[in-house]
Design an enzyme around this catalytic site. Structure first.
Site, PDB file in Angstrom:
ATOM      1  N   ARG A  40     -23.830 -63.483  -8.806  1.00  0.00           N
ATOM      2  CA  ARG A  40     -24.838 -63.135  -7.798  1.00  0.00           C
ATOM      3  C   ARG A  40     -25.055 -61.628  -7.720  1.00  0.00           C
ATOM      4  O   ARG A  40     -26.173 -61.174  -7.446  1.00  0.00           O
ATOM      5  CB  ARG A  40     -24.425 -63.687  -6.428  1.00  0.00           C
ATOM      6  CG  ARG A  40     -24.576 -65.193  -6.349  1.00  0.00           C
ATOM      7  CD  ARG A  40     -24.123 -65.744  -5.026  1.00  0.00           C
ATOM      8  NE  ARG A  40     -24.351 -67.175  -4.952  1.00  0.00           N
ATOM      9  CZ  ARG A  40     -23.911 -67.956  -3.990  1.00  0.00           C
ATOM     10  NH1 ARG A  40     -23.202 -67.433  -2.995  1.00  0.00           N
ATOM     11  NH2 ARG A  40     -24.154 -69.246  -3.998  1.00  0.00           N
ATOM     12  N   LYS A 229     -25.836 -88.061  -1.760  1.00  0.00           N
ATOM     13  CA  LYS A 229     -26.448 -88.733  -0.614  1.00  0.00           C
ATOM     14  C   LYS A 229     -27.970 -88.803  -0.666  1.00  0.00           C
ATOM     15  O   LYS A 229     -28.635 -87.817  -0.953  1.00  0.00           O
ATOM     16  CB  LYS A 229     -26.028 -88.017   0.681  1.00  0.00           C
ATOM     17  CG  LYS A 229     -24.533 -88.121   0.970  1.00  0.00           C
ATOM     18  CD  LYS A 229     -24.206 -87.403   2.255  1.00  0.00           C
ATOM     19  CE  LYS A 229     -22.726 -87.543   2.602  1.00  0.00           C
ATOM     20  NZ  LYS A 229     -22.406 -86.841   3.850  1.00  0.00           N
ATOM     21  N   GLY A 382     -27.309 -75.203  -6.843  1.00  0.00           N
ATOM     22  CA  GLY A 382     -26.203 -76.046  -6.392  1.00  0.00           C
ATOM     23  C   GLY A 382     -25.402 -76.653  -7.531  1.00  0.00           C
ATOM     24  O   GLY A 382     -25.133 -76.010  -8.548  1.00  0.00           O
ATOM     25  N   GLY A 405     -29.372 -74.735  -0.968  1.00  0.00           N
ATOM     26  CA  GLY A 405     -30.147 -75.258   0.159  1.00  0.00           C
ATOM     27  C   GLY A 405     -31.590 -74.772   0.140  1.00  0.00           C
ATOM     28  O   GLY A 405     -32.513 -75.518   0.472  1.00  0.00           O
TER      29      GLY A 405
END
Length: 425
Positions: A40, A229, A382, A405
């Site tokens: 990053r 999910k 992610g 996100g």
């Protein structure tokens, strides 16, 4: 949302102070505090170097971890976790803050840039103000962890004004922390009320690739959605059903779809509350003329263990006490064939438990198929980004998102506060 935003190249920064929001939320060794992965920090270098080369004085800022800036709130949270209230001293709280200071980031950034990075002892306090006032063109300083300020996550107007004030009246705000733009914080959105706000090169690239794929994709557009999910991908599936030609479902959420269609899933991941939703999505895909591909077979295991006994069964035929951990060989072929002639592929979420080598076959096969296609390939941050990098296919992808996100919310079609606040072209 308008994806056509002004960038650092659209404003004159020479001789000006630039407040630059980066994503320096890097993983650290818990024992030593040493940075274990500086991707990053490296990702921010092109924007930082450009600003310095243009004669700007750069005031960089970022959050790091999840510090609790209030002792009382920290003590309350610790007590709720079962810690003895008598042991929760201010000294212990201060140590948790100390562990999330920006010192290691400043040292690593300094090494990567080959020049000194001036570190402030606070965010908008006397030290930050004095060092920002003295900062010269071609120099860079780093503020302390923005979340040391109570008002950061609340987008406190006074904190935003104070942060913007460090850059002075003719300053500029540059947003380059895509991983944080889905949050309306003082340093990601609030400061834009006080300074001309543009994107850095990282956010420019995210808007160009993900925004372009959503607004005007090269077709056919194939979306591959995995992960555990259904509930976390509701908005994404809904939005992509409006624009995609094919949607591929894998990972743990495939078992909720299987159950919804009358199958048995044993001990597999299952969200019983979302069965009706899954059937609605199948019906909506049919109505819209979107191909919705679900697994036809699955690799099951008798335990969640890297060395568990495994076998392949038809999808929806998982016996009791067994659980699905990967897509099966027929599904692998089906999914890989689906991306061969794609124009654009968006992938978010692994096909199975890729952390276990035995159950990484499906994820690896999809990554390999994407590496061979001529399509524009966009990996949505992610776990899918981690999988592509871990499996060695990162270099063959068109774009790997730097946001987890944020990427999901982007693909849901949600407005991202840290992007919406930037100046339109």
């Amino acid at each position: 949302m308008n994806y056509n935003k002004k960038t650092v190249k659209d404003v004159d920064v020479k001789g000006k102070k630039v407040l630059l929001r980066c994503d320096f939320n890097v993983p650290q060794d818990k024992a030593t505090g040493a940075i274990t992965d500086d991707k990053r920090i490296r990702a921010a270098l092109p924007t930082i170097q450009y600003l310095l080369d243009q004669g700007a004085a750069v005031i960089a800022c970022s959050h790091l971890g999840k510090p609790e800036p209030s002792f009382d709130k920290w003590a309350k949270k610790q007590a709720e976790k079962g810690k003895d209230p008598a042991s929760l001293t201010k000294e212990k709280w201060e140590k948790t803050l100390e562990a999330l200071c920006m010192d290691p980031v400043a040292k690593r950034l300094s090494k990567l840039l080959g020049k000194d990075v001036i570190l402030a002892g606070d965010v908008v306090g006397p030290d930050a103000q004095a060092k920002a006032a003295a900062l010269q063109p071609g120099q860079i300083m780093l503020l302390q962890n923005t979340r040391f300020e109570k008002g950061e996550t609340k987008n406190d107007p006074e904190l935003a004004k104070a942060m913007a004030g460090l850059a002075g009246e003719d300053g500029v705000y540059v947003s380059d922390a895509f991983g944080a733009v889905h949050r309306a914080h003082a340093s990601t959105a609030g400061v834009a009320a006080h300074l001309p706000a543009v994107s850095g090169f990282l956010i420019q690239k995210e808007l160009e690739f993900i925004g372009g794929a959503l607004a005007d994709p090269k077709r056919p557009l194939v979306a591959i959605l995995g992960g555990s999910k259904v509930s976390s991908k509701i908005g994404v599936i809904n939005n992509l059903l409006e624009i995609a030609d094919t949607i591929i479902i894998g990972g743990g959420m495939a078992y909720t779809f299987a159950k919804a269609q009358g199958g048995t899933v044993g001990d597999s991941l299952l969200e019983s509350d979302w069965l009706d939703y899954c059937n609605e999505m199948v019906a909506k895909a049919k109505e819209k003329g979107v191909k919705l591909l679900l697994p036809v077979d699955t690799v099951i295991a008798d335990a969640f263990d890297p060395n568990a006994n495994s076998q392949v069964v038809k999808n929806g035929q998982i016996p009791d006490s067994w659980q699905g951990l990967d897509i099966g060989p027929e599904t692998v072929k089906l999914y890989c064939d689906a991306v061969k002639d794609a124009g654009t592929v968006i992938w978010n979420g692994p096909m199975g438990v890729f952390e276990f080598e035995k159950f990484a076959v499906g994820t690896k096969a999809v990554a390999e198929a994407l590496s061979k296609t001529s399509a524009i390939t966009i990996i949505g941050g992610g776990d899918s980004a981690a999988a592509v990098q871990q499996l060695g296919y990162a270099a063959q992808m068109t774009h790997i998102s730097t946001g987890g996100g944020a990427s999901l919310e982007f693909m849901e079609g949600k407005e991202l506060p840290g992007v919406a606040c930037l100046l339109d072209k």
